[in-house]
Write a protein that holds these residues in place. Structure first.
Motif, mmCIF file in Angstrom:
data_model
loop_
_atom_site.group_PDB
_atom_site.id
_atom_site.type_symbol
_atom_site.label_atom_id
_atom_site.label_comp_id
_atom_site.label_asym_id
_atom_site.label_seq_id
_atom_site.Cartn_x
_atom_site.Cartn_y
_atom_site.Cartn_z
ATOM 1 N N LEU A 25 9.538 -10.228 -10.926
ATOM 2 C CA LEU A 25 10.100 -10.251 -9.573
ATOM 3 C C LEU A 25 10.841 -8.962 -9.272
ATOM 4 N N THR A 28 8.233 -6.551 -7.992
ATOM 5 C CA THR A 28 7.684 -6.847 -6.660
ATOM 6 C C THR A 28 8.756 -6.744 -5.590
ATOM 7 N N ILE A 29 9.955 -7.208 -5.896
ATOM 8 C CA ILE A 29 11.019 -7.135 -4.878
ATOM 9 C C ILE A 29 11.379 -5.676 -4.626
ATOM 10 N N HIS A 31 9.321 -3.103 -4.736
ATOM 11 C CA HIS A 31 8.320 -2.583 -3.809
ATOM 12 C C HIS A 31 8.557 -3.111 -2.409
ATOM 13 N N PHE A 32 8.852 -4.416 -2.330
ATOM 14 C CA PHE A 32 9.042 -5.040 -1.010
ATOM 15 C C PHE A 32 10.174 -4.353 -0.261
ATOM 16 N N ASN A 35 9.349 -0.662 0.732
ATOM 17 C CA ASN A 35 8.371 -0.507 1.806
ATOM 18 C C ASN A 35 8.849 -1.107 3.119
ATOM 19 N N ARG A 40 7.303 4.221 7.055
ATOM 20 C CA ARG A 40 6.073 4.591 6.379
ATOM 21 C C ARG A 40 5.911 6.116 6.447
ATOM 22 N N ASP A 46 6.254 3.565 -0.475
ATOM 23 C CA ASP A 46 5.113 3.728 -1.379
ATOM 24 C C ASP A 46 3.787 3.624 -0.631
ATOM 25 N N ILE A 47 3.822 3.306 0.656
ATOM 26 C CA ILE A 47 2.574 3.083 1.389
ATOM 27 C C ILE A 47 1.952 4.432 1.734
ATOM 28 N N THR A 49 -1.094 4.647 3.191
ATOM 29 C CA THR A 49 -2.150 4.451 4.185
ATOM 30 C C THR A 49 -1.926 5.316 5.410
ATOM 31 N N ASP A 51 -3.059 5.233 9.303
ATOM 32 C CA ASP A 51 -3.593 4.266 10.260
ATOM 33 C C ASP A 51 -4.642 4.990 11.098
ATOM 34 N N LEU A 54 -5.417 5.917 14.977
ATOM 35 C CA LEU A 54 -4.172 6.294 15.656
ATOM 36 C C LEU A 54 -3.563 7.548 15.040
ATOM 37 N N ILE B 38 4.541 -5.744 -0.692
ATOM 38 C CA ILE B 38 4.640 -5.753 -2.152
ATOM 39 C C ILE B 38 3.554 -4.875 -2.739
ATOM 40 N N ASP B 40 2.005 -2.268 -1.447
ATOM 41 C CA ASP B 40 1.935 -0.924 -0.848
ATOM 42 C C ASP B 40 0.799 -0.809 0.166
ATOM 43 N N MET B 333 7.742 -14.487 -2.540
ATOM 44 C CA MET B 333 7.854 -13.443 -3.559
ATOM 45 C C MET B 333 7.214 -13.920 -4.856
#
Lengths: 195, 374
Positions: A25, A28-29, A31-32, A35, A40, A46-47, A49, A51, A54, B38, B40, B333
């Motif tokens: 956890l 993951t937390i 990263h959550f 982000n 962004r 960490d993203i 991407t 878009d 656009l 989570i 990315d 989560m």
């Protein structure tokens, strides 16, 4: 023969499962939160991407895009219709019909000009050999554009006017390499009359 | 029944249905967006409405709406060899109990109509009603009884689809849900003994009277973990989503469902998650009670910030909803952090670890309550 594979030994904390869940956890937390609470594209996010429709990734400076014909200062093409590019082209997508200048034109007998200059952008493989082959720096691929999509084949046949109208990525229709016209002090003096 | 009670009941029903209808699309959105954060990714962001030439996508919040429209227009496929009646009943049976379970959850404390706009006196009087749809004297047992029938929906859905994967999924769902029902019930017995009541509103009051450290999670930590794990298994969410394990069963028991019927299964799963989070909030996190907030306002270092009864009640309801949302967030989560169990691991975890632990919890709690009282 069956081979017995011993079960991996687990420590008490691993067997209890809950501390290991907490470890997972944490990742993951982390990263959550990174982000969600940072924009962004910023340092913490960490993203990666983009878009796409656009936002667009910037093409590198030497990206080989759609061709353009560079212009002289008087607005005529620099191309002298030597056919080097169409000869070098492995896809044979360049079609040139050379023509002579008028008899009273000072360039008459000195160089030719392309009456027709057509590139089939669907055939083109964007290898850049035409640019390398050109002795006059007349064809370049520095427009920074990729071919726009279309449903009609005719839209991909670029004629001389079209190619001359495409600017470089910096907006200019000329090139940074100067051209030395006959009579200019920079001209090396090599014309047919050995001036 | 007096008029104000009927009006209050209708109001509470509207509130509960509103909470359900608000939370289930929000959960669907949160599930997708949170997993994207989570992992990315960017997550849903394309559904948008154009207002005055500007595209408004609200961070993907419109996707559940688009999903709903899609569910309604999709073909309602019924397997030709399947059972038509049971096929229609399956999603209904699995979604209705989760709705019904909301009936006994206290969203707030007692509301005294005569004192709405002044500070609540020590002995309030006049017409009053609790902020919960029904106060049953079996309390939390009603929740177990009602949600226990949800297993029938999953089993029926697996049985009537005339599909081996669906049948296996239904079997797994039935086995898993019945097994974890046992632990789920037993893990709470310690709480019943400690709170000395089955009524959810009295449990909240008990925790409220003892402040922050009186919360169930600090008094019964083991019961909290057992109940939480059990409730995730009961709602068939990762890591206990074997009934729909897509790697081996395609989609499990709702494989042959499409359109709105599949939507009902999905919505039922989200509503079930919200209902268990509501229960967790009520039993282990003090429900609507906020530390330092008493019936007449905030108490801090002997000073009192007096507040209207109405404001205190609204803060209570908001507290409950925020606690529930945080728990839902945590559940998601966990859903995106853990891999799926193997089926034998699920059963082993239930019968060999959680059941003995919940019995041990009852024993220890019983001894403590006998020796020191609650």
């Amino acid at each position: 023969m069956a081979k017995l594979i011993p079960k991996p030994k687990m420590s008490a904390a691993e067997a209890a499962y809950v501390p290991e869940i907490a470890k997972g956890l944490r990742v993951t937390i982390g990263h959550f939160i990174r982000n969600t609470f940072s924009a962004r594209g910023s340092e913490r996010s960490d993203i990666e991407t983009i878009d796409y429709p656009l936002e667009k990734r910037e093409y590198p400076e030497r990206f080989r895009g759609v061709h353009r014909l560079t212009l002289r200062s008087d607005g005529s093409p620099r191309c002298v219709a030597c056919l080097c590019c169409s000869t070098a082209c492995p896809a044979q997508c360049i079609h040139i019909e050379p023509a002579e200048y008028d008899a009273n034109d000072p360039k008459h007998g000195y160089e030719r000009y392309p009456k027709v200059f057509v590139i089939d952008e669907l055939r083109c493989i964007f290898c850049g050999f035409c640019v390398e082959a050109c002795p006059c720096d007349a064809i370049r691929m520095d427009s920074g554009l990729h071919m726009p999509a279309s449903t009609r084949r005719e839209h991909f046949i670029f004629d001389k006017e079209m190619l001359m109208a495409i600017p470089a990525a910096d907006g200019s229709h000329q090139t940074r390499n100067p051209r030395h016209e006959p009579g200019d002090p920079t001209h090396p003096g090599l014309d047919r009359d050995h001036h | 029944m007096e008029t104000f009670q009927v009006a209050a009941l209708i109001g509470k029903l509207i509130f509960v249905v509103g909470v359900i209808l608000l939370f289930s699309p929000l959960m669907a959105w949160a599930d997708r967006k949170q997993s994207a954060m989570i992992q990315d990714r960017m997550g849903p962001n394309k559904a948008s409405v154009t207002l005055g030439g500007k595209k408004i996508s609200l961070g993907g919040l419109l996707h559940p709406l688009a999903d709903a429209v899609k569910f309604m227009w999709k073909e309602n496929f019924i397997p030709p060899e399947g059972d038509k009646l049971l096929h229609a009943l399956g999603p209904l049976i699995s979604i209705i109990p989760t709705f019904a379970a909301f009936g006994v959850i206290p969203f707030g404390g007692m509301i005294y109509l005569d004192h709405l706009f002044d500070v609540l006196p020590a002995a309030p009087g006049g017409p009053a009603f609790p902020f919960q749809v029904a106060s049953l004297n079996v309390g939390v047992l009603y929740v177990f009884a009602v949600t226990g029938t949800g297993v029938v929906g999953a089993a029926i859905a697996g049985y009537c689809s005339n599909n081996k994967y669906a049948l296996l999924g239904g079997l797994r769902a039935a086995g898993q849900m019945v097994s974890y029902e046992v632990t789920l019930g037993l893990s709470l017995v310690g709480c019943f003994m400690l709170y000395n009541t089955l009524l959810l509103e009295d449990m909240v009051q008990w925790q409220h009277d003892r402040g922050l450290l009186g919360w169930g999670i600090f008094r019964q930590p083991l019961a909290f973990i057992l109940f939480y794990v059990g409730s995730i298994a009961e709602t068939k969410r990762v890591p206990f989503d074997l009934p729909e394990g897509e790697s081996e069963l395609a989609a499990g028991y709702f494989m042959e469902y499409s359109g709105m019927k599949f939507g009902m299964f999905m919505m039922g799963e989200y509503v079930a998650t919200v209902v268990t989070c509501c229960l967790l909030t009520t039993i282990f996190f003090g429900g609507w009670s906020l530390p330092l907030l008493h019936a007449d306002g905030f108490h801090l270092f002997g000073a009192t910030l007096q507040l209207n009864h109405l404001i205190v009640s609204i803060i209570g309801v908001l507290t409950f909803l925020i606690k529930t949302s945080l728990l839902c967030w945590f559940t998601l989560m966990i859903r995106w952090s853990l891999p799926r169990f193997r089926y034998d691991q699920v059963m082993k975890l239930c019968w060999r670890y959680m059941l003995p632990l919940s019995l041990l919890n009852i024993l220890v709690t019983g001894i403590v309550v006998l020796l020191w009282g609650n």
